[in-house]
Scaffold this active site. Structure first.
Site, PDB file in Angstrom:
ATOM      1  N   GLY A 178       2.521  -3.104  14.713  1.00 12.49           N
ATOM      2  CA  GLY A 178       3.715  -2.255  14.730  1.00 12.49           C
ATOM      3  C   GLY A 178       3.760  -1.214  13.629  1.00 12.49           C
ATOM      4  O   GLY A 178       4.433  -0.196  13.761  1.00 12.49           O
ATOM      5  N   ASP A 179       3.060  -1.476  12.523  1.00 14.08           N
ATOM      6  CA  ASP A 179       2.940  -0.492  11.432  1.00 14.08           C
ATOM      7  C   ASP A 179       1.503  -0.580  10.920  1.00 14.08           C
ATOM      8  O   ASP A 179       1.244  -0.863   9.755  1.00 14.08           O
ATOM      9  CB  ASP A 179       3.939  -0.799  10.321  1.00 14.08           C
ATOM     10  N   PHE A 180       0.586  -0.331  11.842  1.00 14.69           N
ATOM     11  CA  PHE A 180      -0.842  -0.596  11.640  1.00 14.69           C
ATOM     12  C   PHE A 180      -1.474   0.506  10.805  1.00 14.69           C
ATOM     13  O   PHE A 180      -2.223   1.354  11.302  1.00 14.69           O
ATOM     14  CB  PHE A 180      -1.512  -0.711  13.002  1.00 14.69           C
ATOM     15  N   CYS A 181      -1.174   0.485   9.512  1.00 17.50           N
ATOM     16  CA  CYS A 181      -1.652   1.502   8.582  1.00 17.50           C
ATOM     17  C   CYS A 181      -2.564   0.847   7.542  1.00 17.50           C
ATOM     18  O   CYS A 181      -2.449  -0.350   7.262  1.00 17.50           O
ATOM     19  CB  CYS A 181      -0.483   2.183   7.890  1.00 17.50           C
ATOM     20  N   ASN A 184      -1.505  -1.778   4.984  1.00 13.64           N
ATOM     21  CA  ASN A 184      -1.007  -3.047   5.513  1.00 13.64           C
ATOM     22  C   ASN A 184      -2.114  -3.970   6.009  1.00 13.64           C
ATOM     23  O   ASN A 184      -1.843  -5.033   6.559  1.00 13.64           O
ATOM     24  CB  ASN A 184      -0.021  -2.794   6.657  1.00 13.64           C
TER      25      ASN A 184
END
Length: 262
Positions: A178-181, A184
């Site tokens: 969902g916040d695949f940066c 992370n």
């Protein structure tokens, strides 16, 4: 800074540093073996706790030591994943290694059985949350890509939301971060791939993660982070080749635009 007594007893006299990489607005205190995350109570924060509990041994994520909700804030003391996140210069300087690690992370997420996942991140749900953010003026247009709003883009968050609702793509369901940066995703000292900041994770379209991963790679190589330092040797096509995924330009654009409302 206020910290509940029950948590303070676990960290008293322990040295720490503050982590300021993220944009969530949370206060993050980094200890040698633990992390204290202090943020406003929200469905996203509570969802992260549920998902981490459900993931268990399915994925390398920081287990919760204790969590306290007081006065509209959540204080969560977690295990610290020791290692380096993928935005570290040592990875950016070696694109082939970095892409291998990204692929490992993507495959680990994609392999999770989703039938009993407690979090649904379908487009209908995400668009509903986006609508609430737009209605409550929570969208920071100044933090968006310059091409998203204004000349050549959308005139307002309301117009962008309207376009997103009218142009929903078909979803390919899997477990997504969902916040695949890059910040992370962590290469642990034990060699395993770890994940943090899972508040938007659950069952959703895998292209959501693919789009955000594509953007974070591009941004890091262009020098938007790491003090403006630029790196060479990476082309966007390399990501899709390494993942074995045919690039869908429309879906990449759609999910990057959706992210502008969060």
């Amino acid at each position: 800074m206020y910290i509940p007594e029950v948590i303070k007893n676990n960290i008293v006299n322990k040295p720490y540093t503050f982590d300021s990489k993220g944009k969530s607005g949370a206060v993050i205190m980094m200890f040698h073996d633990a992390v204290l995350k202090i943020e406003k109570a929200s469905d996203e924060v509570r969802r992260e706790e549920r998902v981490i509990s459900w993931l268990g041994s399915r994925l390398y994520v920081p287990s919760t030591i204790m969590s306290v909700e007081e006065n509209g804030m959540i204080y969560r003391l977690m295990e610290r994943i020791r290692g380096k996140d993928l935005s570290s210069p040592c990875f950016l300087e070696t694109p082939t290694l970095l892409l291998d690690l990204c692929a490992r992370a993507y495959e680990a997420l994609f392999s999770i059985e989703i039938s009993d996942c407690p979090s649904c991140r379908s487009l209908d749900i995400c668009l509903k949350e986006a609508e609430e953010r737009v209605e409550n003026n929570l969208v920071d247009v100044d933090d968006a890509d310059p091409s998203t709003f204004g000349k050549g883009g959308f005139s307002s968050p309301e117009k962008l939301l309207e376009w997103l609702i009218d142009n929903k793509p078909e979803e390919e369901k899997s477990f997504i971060h969902g916040d695949f940066c890059l910040p992370n995703i962590i290469l642990g000292e034990n060699g395993d791939i770890g994940f943090i900041d899972l508040g938007r994770s659950g069952v959703g379209d895998r292209y959501n993660d693919i789009a955000l991963l594509s953007r974070t790679l591009k941004s890091n190589y262009e020098g938007r982070y790491n003090g403006g330092k630029q790196y060479t040797g990476y082309r966007e096509e390399m990501l899709f080749e390494r993942l074995g995924v045919k690039k869908d330009e429309d879906k990449v654009r759609y999910y990057l635009l959706l992210d502008e409302l969060f």
